[in-house]
Design a protein around this motif. Sequence first.
Motif, PDB file in Angstrom:
ATOM      1  N   PRO A  97       0.828  -1.208   0.000  1.00 36.74           N
ATOM      2  CA  PRO A  97       0.000   0.000   0.000  1.00 36.74           C
ATOM      3  C   PRO A  97       0.865   1.262   0.000  1.00 36.74           C
ATOM      4  N   ARG A  99       1.981   4.956   1.013  1.00 38.33           N
ATOM      5  CA  ARG A  99       1.882   5.743   2.256  1.00 38.33           C
ATOM      6  C   ARG A  99       2.109   7.194   1.920  1.00 38.33           C
ATOM      7  N   GLN A 103       4.975  10.095   6.665  1.00 37.49           N
ATOM      8  CA  GLN A 103       4.334   9.243   7.666  1.00 37.49           C
ATOM      9  C   GLN A 103       5.257   8.113   8.076  1.00 37.49           C
ATOM     10  N   GLY A 104       6.475   8.159   7.668  1.00 36.05           N
ATOM     11  CA  GLY A 104       7.399   7.111   8.034  1.00 36.05           C
ATOM     12  C   GLY A 104       7.432   5.971   7.045  1.00 36.05           C
ATOM     13  N   GLY A 105       6.512   5.965   6.102  1.00 37.70           N
ATOM     14  CA  GLY A 105       6.481   4.900   5.115  1.00 37.70           C
ATOM     15  C   GLY A 105       7.377   5.230   3.938  1.00 37.70           C
ATOM     16  N   PRO A 106       7.643   4.275   3.081  1.00 36.77           N
ATOM     17  CA  PRO A 106       8.447   4.539   1.903  1.00 36.77           C
ATOM     18  C   PRO A 106       7.672   5.400   0.911  1.00 36.77           C
TER      19      PRO A 106
ATOM     20  N   ARG C 110      -3.838   4.029   5.749  1.00 35.72           N
ATOM     21  CA  ARG C 110      -3.231   3.266   6.830  1.00 35.72           C
ATOM     22  C   ARG C 110      -3.709   1.829   6.717  1.00 35.72           C
ATOM     23  N   VAL C 111      -2.854   0.926   7.170  1.00 39.69           N
ATOM     24  CA  VAL C 111      -3.279  -0.467   7.292  1.00 39.69           C
ATOM     25  C   VAL C 111      -3.324  -0.794   8.776  1.00 39.69           C
ATOM     26  N   GLU C 187      -0.043  -0.892  11.095  1.00 35.52           N
ATOM     27  CA  GLU C 187       1.103  -1.369  10.329  1.00 35.52           C
ATOM     28  C   GLU C 187       1.989  -0.190   9.965  1.00 35.52           C
ATOM     29  N   GLU C 188       3.280  -0.312  10.258  1.00 36.99           N
ATOM     30  CA  GLU C 188       4.203   0.781   9.934  1.00 36.99           C
ATOM     31  C   GLU C 188       4.917   0.481   8.636  1.00 36.99           C
ATOM     32  N   GLY C 189       5.134   1.531   7.891  1.00 35.53           N
ATOM     33  CA  GLY C 189       5.906   1.435   6.644  1.00 35.53           C
ATOM     34  C   GLY C 189       5.485   0.319   5.772  1.00 35.53           C
TER      35      GLY C 189
END
Lengths: 108, 89, 189
Positions: A97, A99, A103-106, C110-111, C187-189
């Motif tokens: 998914p 991001r 938000q800290g996601g890739p 977000r998950v 779930e992060e990243g």
Amino acid sequence: MNILLETAAIILFGSGVLFMLVGSLGLLRLPDFFTRTHASGKVDSVGMMLCLGGLALHEGPTLSGLKLVLVIAFVAVSSPVAAHALARAAVRSGLKPWRAPGQGGPDR
Amino acid sequence: MESLYTPLAAFLALILLPPLYRVLRGPTVFDRLLGASVIGNKTIVISCLFGFAFGRIEMFLDIALGYAILNFVGAVAIEKYFSSEEASR
Amino acid sequence: MRTPPVAGPFAPARRVPLGLVVQGLLLMALWLALSGMYDAFHLGLGALSVVCVLWLNARLRRARPIGPGRTEVHVLRFVAYCGWLLGQIVLSALHVAAVVLTPRMPVSPRVVRFRSDQPNDVARMLLACSITLTPGTLTVEVDADEFTVHALTGATARGLLDGTMQAKVARLFSDGPGRAVYDVRWEEG
């Protein structure tokens, strides 16, 4: 009474068309597959149910009206199942998914 | 409502274009499938509208119902195939 | 004549004929509504199709049995639930539409994984479908008690995690529902 029903049918159908328009725009604008599933697959099916509901009101209590209600019921049951199956297939094939940046996601 | 059938059907046909773009360009195969199912949804409504416009609602409704069922079964079948396929992108 | 509670895996031998009869009548009503022809030939075709569908259903049930737990639903509560769900669907469709139409498009997908005590498999299926049908949240995976949900914005995720929907679904089947939502993990990243 008849005019009232007709007006209700037109309002239902019009709002349904608006929802479908938003669904199409969402399909175009949103960043990844999962978010697109939200906007299109479901806003779209809500719009579709509203449209068919408007047509059913317009048709009135005949066999065709009943069939329209059956189509609505079928869509209400089948669209979440199809969306869920699609999302599960995407996750299982390794699609990650998207991001939002920051938000800290890739980022992608 | 009668005079609205054709313009509404034309407008619905017009908003088939964004999902069509998704089908042609979608980065993943799932985007394409999603676009196809959205096109299917809108086609059902358009076919019901055609039924009213041509005064043959009972025939076009059967077509719409069959289309809805095929749309659902086809989507689920293709998803089953791609969830077991490794190189699906 | 009431359907006895079913314990353990749903064994074919304990299937209740009454349920089968009701199923057959419903299917026949569907046939009558869809065919619109009421002569002997078409009625016969309808009866034949109903028998075929019932047989296929029974086969499917043996192949993929429904897990333990009573699966009879409180009809009145179910009708009330459908009304409530319809309202929720319209509300959150408006929310998602607003998100899509805002030029900046404030999506923050977000998950989230959570567990929910549900009385049986039918309730789990119903909950997963309800979550998916509500725009803004999408069930990605269901594994026993654990649901993996993809949410379009933080607001829709928080709306799901307050546990209203989970408690309502559990109450359709039993009077003493367990914990509606617990073990929440983002779930992060």
